[in-house]
Design a protein around this motif. Structure first.
Motif, short mmCIF file in Angstrom:
data_model
loop_
_atom_site.label_atom_id
_atom_site.label_comp_id
_atom_site.label_asym_id
_atom_site.label_seq_id
_atom_site.Cartn_x
_atom_site.Cartn_y
_atom_site.Cartn_z
N LYS A 123 0.83 -1.21 0.00
CA LYS A 123 0.00 0.00 0.00
C LYS A 123 0.87 1.26 0.00
CE LYS A 123 -3.93 -2.10 2.42
NZ LYS A 123 -4.69 -2.14 3.70
N SER A 126 2.18 1.95 -3.46
CA SER A 126 1.21 2.00 -4.55
C SER A 126 1.18 3.33 -5.28
CB SER A 126 -0.19 1.66 -4.02
OG SER A 126 -0.62 2.61 -3.06
N GLN A 127 1.50 4.42 -4.60
CA GLN A 127 1.44 5.75 -5.21
C GLN A 127 2.82 6.33 -5.50
OE1 GLN A 127 -1.55 6.94 -6.09
NE2 GLN A 127 -2.46 5.09 -5.19
N THR A 128 3.86 5.51 -5.47
CA THR A 128 5.22 6.02 -5.59
C THR A 128 5.82 5.86 -6.98
OG1 THR A 128 6.27 3.93 -4.95
CG2 THR A 128 5.62 5.44 -3.17
N GLY A 129 5.21 5.04 -7.82
CA GLY A 129 5.81 4.76 -9.12
C GLY A 129 6.72 3.55 -9.11
#
Length: 391
Positions: A123, A126-129
């Motif tokens: 999780k 998930s938004q880090t690339g």
């Protein structure tokens, strides 16, 4: 492959490609010999030969019979690495963009602690690339070392490692440190080796368990584990157990420290000759602290086999929730906040990737999470215990 790992010849190929794309090996340079690659990756000559043949066909190498393999001139020279290591990713290169991965190595995923830990890491990423590549060591330092080598060969930007339960650590971890490669150790720190680490306070966790049982009237409190005592997390928990008893003015009874045995958790039959079975049968303790979930379940099965009940006849506190939902748990357990550990481990690793570690810098961040005890149905006042011991 069924276990999620790529073939070893591809690991060798990825390693060579990474050395070339990072500029470590330049056009015309001779690469290590087949014998050297065999020793480095601990594989057969045919595996190395297959890897080199494939790279020659793809145009990465050219071979001179009797002399060796050399780096072929590439049409496009990728940007210089910004990862600070020969194992790093090329952030400006299209091939490297597809390899923006973080490697996670865990002993297994057969318990809810590991599942929640890996979920927290996933999780947070998930938004880090970055993409997460998960490999399992099956609690083997040898397989752990192979997983490290494979992830490096794949071009992983950094690693999060949950070390195997073992009396010694694998040397690949020491090599990562010497190479100043970005990695974070979780749950079990390595004695004698300073690394970036995040885990729970094992001493405080056992103190919480002992104090909870003591306040329920228990005095004969056993602690049990089938993991080697030399493992740092187990050392901490046993230390906390003894510390809590001393603080209560109690004598330490070595007979109640059950850490020198093995339990086959895949075995469905109860071994009536096992030391733990005899301890429970003879009523030597009114309460047990299980240092892992498998041990708690094994204790519970022994109690039921003997016709006894938890917590009427024996109370059990375990480390980590045995339920997929922490809200519905039969066992009183120590919550080590594994979701949060996973999240912070990712933040710590990403910070290393962004800012790096200056040459000569020796300060490592060691983050200790405070555990909490969650009372439930497996513990009760000792007064409720049936005083008729099984014969």
């Amino acid at each position: 492959m069924q276990d999620g790992r790529i073939p070893i010849y591809q690991v060798i190929q990825d390693y060579i490609k990474n050395q070339i794309t990072t500029g470590i090996w330049k056009t015309g340079d001779q690469i290590p010999t087949e014998k050297e690659l065999m020793e480095q990756f601990d594989v057969s000559r045919i595996t190395v030969s297959n890897a080199l043949t494939g790279l020659t066909k793809e145009g990465w190498l050219y071979r001179i019979q009797g002399k060796g393999s050399y780096v072929q001139e590439m049409k496009k020279q990728p940007a210089q690495s910004t990862a600070g290591s020969g194992y790093g990713l090329q952030l400006g290169d299209q091939q490297a963009e597809s390899r923006r991965i973080i490697g996670l190595i865990m002993p297994n995923s057969s318990d809810f602690f590991s599942i929640r830990l890996s979920s927290g890491i996933r999780k947070a990423l998930s938004q880090t690339g970055y993409n997460l590549v998960l490999m399992f060591s099956d609690n083997s330092t040898e397989r752990e070392a192979v997983a490290i080598r494979e992830l490096l060969g794949m071009g992983a930007a950094g690693l999060i490692i949950f070390p195997a339960d073992a009396e010694t650590y694998n040397e690949e971890i020491l090599r990562l440190k010497l190479d100043r490669y970005p990695f974070v150790i979780i749950d079990r720190y390595l004695s004698g080796i300073d690394t970036h680490y995040i885990g729970s306070d094992g001493v405080e966790a056992s103190r919480l368990a002992v104090n909870h049982l003591y306040e329920l009237g228990h005095r004969d409190i056993a602690i049990c584990s089938d993991v080697p005592l030399s493992t740092t997390s187990i050392e901490q928990r046993v230390s906390g157990y003894m510390k809590a008893l001393k603080e209560r003015g109690e004598m330490i009874n070595p007979a109640l420290m059950l850490t020198e045995f093995y339990v086959d958790h895949d075995e469905t039959e109860i071994d009536q000759q096992h030391p733990l079975f005899r301890y429970v049968k003879n009523g030597l303790a009114t309460a047990y602290i299980a240092l892992n979930g498998y041990m708690a379940m094994h204790l519970y099965k022994i109690v039921r086999f003997l016709g006894l009940e938890v917590p009427k006849d024996l109370s059990i506190v375990t480390f980590d929730s045995l339920s997929p939902s922490k809200e519905f748990n039969f066992f009183t357990y120590i919550d080590q906040h594994e979701d949060e550990v996973g999240r912070i481990a990712v933040e710590q690793l990403l910070d290393l990737l962004q800012h790096g570690q200056l040459a000569g810098e020796t300060k490592y961040r060691k983050i200790i999470m405070q555990p909490h005890l969650v009372p439930s149905l497996s513990t009760a006042p000792v007064a409720l215990r049936n005083t008729n011991k099984t014969q």
